[in-house]
Design an enzyme around this catalytic site. Sequence first.
Site, PDB file in Angstrom:
ATOM      1  N   SER A 169       0.837  -1.200   0.000  1.00  0.00           N
ATOM      2  CA  SER A 169       0.000   0.000   0.000  1.00  0.00           C
ATOM      3  C   SER A 169       0.876   1.256   0.000  1.00  0.00           C
ATOM      4  CB  SER A 169      -0.968  -0.053   1.183  1.00  0.00           C
ATOM      5  OG  SER A 169      -2.017   0.868   1.032  1.00  0.00           O
ATOM      6  N   ASP A 262     -10.318  -4.134  -4.772  1.00  0.00           N
ATOM      7  CA  ASP A 262      -9.547  -3.092  -4.101  1.00  0.00           C
ATOM      8  C   ASP A 262      -9.723  -1.777  -4.846  1.00  0.00           C
ATOM      9  OD1 ASP A 262      -7.620  -1.495  -2.885  1.00  0.00           O
ATOM     10  OD2 ASP A 262      -5.924  -2.763  -3.434  1.00  0.00           O
ATOM     11  N   HIS A 292      -8.090  -5.251  -0.459  1.00  0.00           N
ATOM     12  CA  HIS A 292      -6.958  -4.527   0.095  1.00  0.00           C
ATOM     13  C   HIS A 292      -6.686  -5.027   1.515  1.00  0.00           C
ATOM     14  CE1 HIS A 292      -4.240  -1.073  -0.310  1.00  0.00           C
ATOM     15  NE2 HIS A 292      -4.374  -0.946   1.006  1.00  0.00           N
TER      16      HIS A 292
END
Length: 319
Positions: A169, A262, A292
């Site tokens: 991320s 996501d 995610h």
Amino acid sequence: MTTPAIPTVLETAPMDPALAGFLAQAAAQGNPPLESLPPAIARQVYRELADTLGLPAPAIGKVKDISFPGPDGPLRLRAYSPDAAGPWPVLLYAHGGGFVIGDLETHDKVCRTLCHHSGMLVVAVDYRMAPEHPFPAAPDDVEAALRWVLANAAALGGDAGRIAVAGDSAGAQLALVASRRVNAKAVRALGLVYPVAQHPSQPSASYPENEGKFLTMGVMQWFMASYLGQQADADKHPDFALLDSGSLASLPATWVATMGHDPLRDEGHALALRVASAGVEVTHRHYPEAIHACIHFTAVSPVGLRVMTELAQWLRARV
């Protein structure tokens, strides 16, 4: 090394039923949105989530906390050594959490898992967080950590000529930026798990399609406002806007993972295509049933462990 071409259209699949059940249960609890909480409380929520929803970490050799002089004071690293004779190849890992939450504890199981499956010395960096320390504190810290690892790998039992960098991320963005800034021949591989590559003010189609599937537009806007603050054009800086600015040709061989459910799916896919178009060897893995942050949810669904295992196998082959 020849790698498969990156598809222009990603495979689709229903969400993993266990992950769908987890999200439904979380929604039914009616907890306040993360962005409505003070940063300190949001960080604790993330720690508890990572601790309770992940499988027990696999056994490794040893774990050691280290401090080194960072750009604005001491920074912490945590070194995870394999249960095997060294010297080991080294992986510098930058945790996710939107530049606001996340720390060495939220990603302790992740780093232990990568150490176990890759046989690498994993060094996690506890970079400074926003809003207390806005951009560019985080990329400056991860760059400093990479330079420190390059200079001190041997003292930790690592091989200074075989280095990789990875993150998830926000940490994936920081891993890429550090690799590009340092541009050392010893950095042989870069692993990016559902990377942040652009500002949510420019949402791709995967944002509305996957709203509320763990990530929301509200929390992403909070993360980016905290990180970039009131700095003019920071969202266009080459150390943030990875799809719009800055050369990527100097990157090492790169592995990019995207998740089908996501909001960041499309920007991760676009980043993989952009890195490949710069002439870099890219391996793109798409997990159409995943969400995610799934690498934290290994007690809920096996898909997160598969992501980490496949990254570890790729790193072991590349470094």
